[in-house]
Enzyme design. Structure first.
Site, short mmCIF file in Angstrom:
data_model
loop_
_atom_site.label_atom_id
_atom_site.label_comp_id
_atom_site.label_asym_id
_atom_site.label_seq_id
_atom_site.Cartn_x
_atom_site.Cartn_y
_atom_site.Cartn_z
CG HIS A 192 58.88 17.00 24.66
ND1 HIS A 192 59.43 17.88 24.42
CD2 HIS A 192 58.47 16.73 24.99
CE1 HIS A 192 58.33 18.77 24.45
NE2 HIS A 192 57.57 17.95 23.92
CG ASN A 428 67.04 22.29 15.79
OD1 ASN A 428 68.15 21.61 15.62
ND2 ASN A 428 67.65 22.63 16.84
CG ASP A 429 62.32 25.51 13.05
OD1 ASP A 429 61.73 24.76 13.24
OD2 ASP A 429 62.29 26.51 13.44
NE ARG A 439 61.73 22.85 15.46
CZ ARG A 439 62.65 23.15 17.09
NH1 ARG A 439 63.25 22.51 17.65
NH2 ARG A 439 62.29 24.45 17.17
CB CYS A 476 72.82 29.38 15.62
SG CYS A 476 71.03 29.52 15.37
#
Length: 547
Positions: A192, A428-429, A439, A476
């Site tokens: 975050h 990311n994933d 993550r 992306c």
């Protein structure tokens, strides 16, 4: 020589993971812990009175989250929507009511309920971030009942680097103009804190364990490009981000933009993006308590498609689940949400909604006459890819593709020849599942560094096998927003990248200033290293020679 206030010597280098491209020098401000909450106690009031007290506190905290979400803007507002969903969870409230019936006061009952939920998720590092979010919400509800302020006490004048273990979304939304830098002891590049600092262009270094020894009064250089903090460092010694020579040429591959709202679409157009590489449709639904009909969805999509930059618009069907709950889908609690029912897996229980969404996208495509591609998230098998492709083509005139986020689908790209038109890698994933590292887990940030050799080699395989199968490939994920890494992606053979709107210009400059041959040479070199640090250093050095 020790620093004037602490134990760290002048010139001490504290390693971490950098967020952003701009360095800053300022004085350290350690964030003080909040006032202690009252001890858990039984109540002298009726159960009804305590229930109303708890409802009021939850409502007040929810309203505060709404205000913070509005303050940070659309890019980060999804975080606050997800937190509010956790806060207002009916099952959590029912557990708290059970403790109210036992005679506990409202604050204690809610704290005990959250502890029970946290215990269910505890013991597994994949859920540390969610447990932390739950406990932060519990703290805020208890503080509301006790009349304790939980706002950060931050300076409003001057320039400071704030230091803490990590910061919740509610904390980061309170950063004042005096906050020019952030250092966290834990956290990762997709935490975050990192997301919001990046969106607000605040220099940050996360996962910096040695920052625990920094004290008020220390002057530090926050050097994101160098992935370090230097005690007593000067701005002149900051690692310089590569500046690319403007050539006036088009980039060697298209640079598209990631969007999730009308505001994002307008920003992408202003940034001169070559279309949209990722339209995160789930962001339109995170606050929806009832399923929107086709007409309302169509209107929303048409407005966004019309505002998007020229070029293809890649629309991802809903990626709900895990850390992106959508209220009207009524998804059950899962022992491991990251490995549960999310993305295209919703087709089993919510096929009607996915079909409605595709019909809505097709209506918007026809209405705006835009080139629309659609892709499904969380595809794990070739049969799932074929199922989605058949469904999408039966509904609309789209190019059809999939997200590559699971290691399993990486091994099946050859099986997709003639089945799909394109694929897009969500780094990311993919990193999360490749390294078995959540993550959102603050303790695992180093594993989520996109320069990890295992990820680069996996990306090379994806690009190569997609080329052989006649499938257009793009990236992306967050990594595509790094200009240097975007050059590597182009050199590996990807046909496009999609970056955040704020980074489109920088990525375009990098891909305009680097020739196709140089990109291939640099990417080949990056594949030879065994550590993330070595790979990044090599690419940075090679690009610096060219610019």
């Amino acid at each position: 020589m020790a620093s004037s206030n602490g134990t760290l010597a002048q010139g001490s280098v504290l390693k971490g993971l950098g967020v952003g491209l701009n360095a800053v020098v300022a004085e350290v401000f350690r964030v003080a812990p909040m006032q202690a909450l009252p001890a858990r106690a039984k109540s002298t009031k009726s159960v009804d009175e305590e229930r109303e007290s708890l409802r009021g506190a939850i409502g007040a905290v929810g309203a505060h989250l709404d205000a913070l979400g509005a303050k940070v803007g659309s890019t980060s507002a999804e975080i606050f929507d997800a937190l509010k969903f956790l806060l207002e969870d009916d099952e959590l409230f029912e557990v708290a009511e059970g403790h109210l019936a036992e005679g506990w006061a409202a604050a204690a009952a809610y704290a005990m309920a959250v502890d029970e939920f946290a215990e269910l998720l505890g013991g597994d590092p994949d859920f540390d971030e969610r447990v932390k979010d739950l406990q932060d919400l519990s703290k805020r509800v208890q503080a509301e009942i006790a009349g304790i302020k939980v706002n950060l006490e931050l300076p409003i004048e001057g320039s400071y680097v704030i230091v803490g273990e990590d910061f919740s979304p509610a904390d980061t939304a309170q950063f004042t103009p005096a906050v020019v830098g952030v250092i966290t002891i834990s956290g990762g590049p997709t935490s975050h804190t990192a997301i919001i600092c990046r969106s607000r262009s605040i220099a940050a270094v996360v996962s910096c364990a040695d920052a625990v020894d920094l004290v008020d009064g220390d002057v530090v250089l926050v050097d994101p490009v160098g992935d370090r903090v230097v005690v007593g460092g000067e701005i002149s010694s900051a690692t310089q981000a590569i500046t690319f020579i403007e050539t006036g040429r088009e980039p060697i591959i298209p640079v598209r933009s990631n969007i999730g709202s009308l505001e994002d679409a307008n920003k992408a157009s202003a940034a001169n993006a070559n279309g949209v590489g990722l339209f995160r449709t789930e962001l339109l639904y995170l606050s929806a308590t009832s399923q929107p009909d086709v007409a309302s969805q169509s209107a929303s999509y048409a407005e966004i498609l019309a505002a998007a930059p020229d070029g293809p618009i890649v629309v991802r069907t809903i990626d709900a689940g895990s850390d992106k709950p959508v209220p009207f889908l009524h998804m059950p609690h899962e022992e491991n949400p990251s490995l549960g029912v999310r993305g295209f897996r919703l087709i089993r229980e919510h096929r009607g909604f996915i079909e409605d969404q595709l019909h809505s996208i097709e209506f918007a495509r026809a209405h705006t006459n835009r080139e629309v591609w659609v892709m499904a998230p969380m595809i794990a098998t070739a049969s799932e890819a074929r199922e989605f492709a058949d469904l999408a083509r039966s509904i609309g005139k789209f190019k059809v593709g999939i997200m590559v986020e699971t290691p399993s689908i990486v091994t099946q790209i050859a099986d997709l020849k003639g089945q799909i038109d394109f694929l897009s890698v969500g780094t990311n994933d993919l990193s999360q599942y490749l390294f078995a590292a959540d993550r959102m887990n603050p303790a695992l940030g180093l594993l989520l560094n996109p320069w990890q050799p295992a990820l680069i080699r996996t990306l090379a395989r994806i690009a190569s096998e997609a080329e052989a199968a006649g499938i257009s490939s793009g990236v992306c994920g967050e990594s595509a927003s790094d200009p240097a890494f975007a050059v590597v992606l182009a050199g590996l053979g990807f046909k496009s990248v999609s970056a955040s709107a704020s980074q489109v210009g920088a990525v375009r400059s990098a891909l305009s200033a680097t020739s196709e041959n140089d990109a291939k040479r640099i990417a080949a070199g990056a594949l030879e290293f065994s550590t993330a640090e070595e790979a990044k250093a090599f690419v940075t050095a090679e690009l610096s020679k060219l610019n």
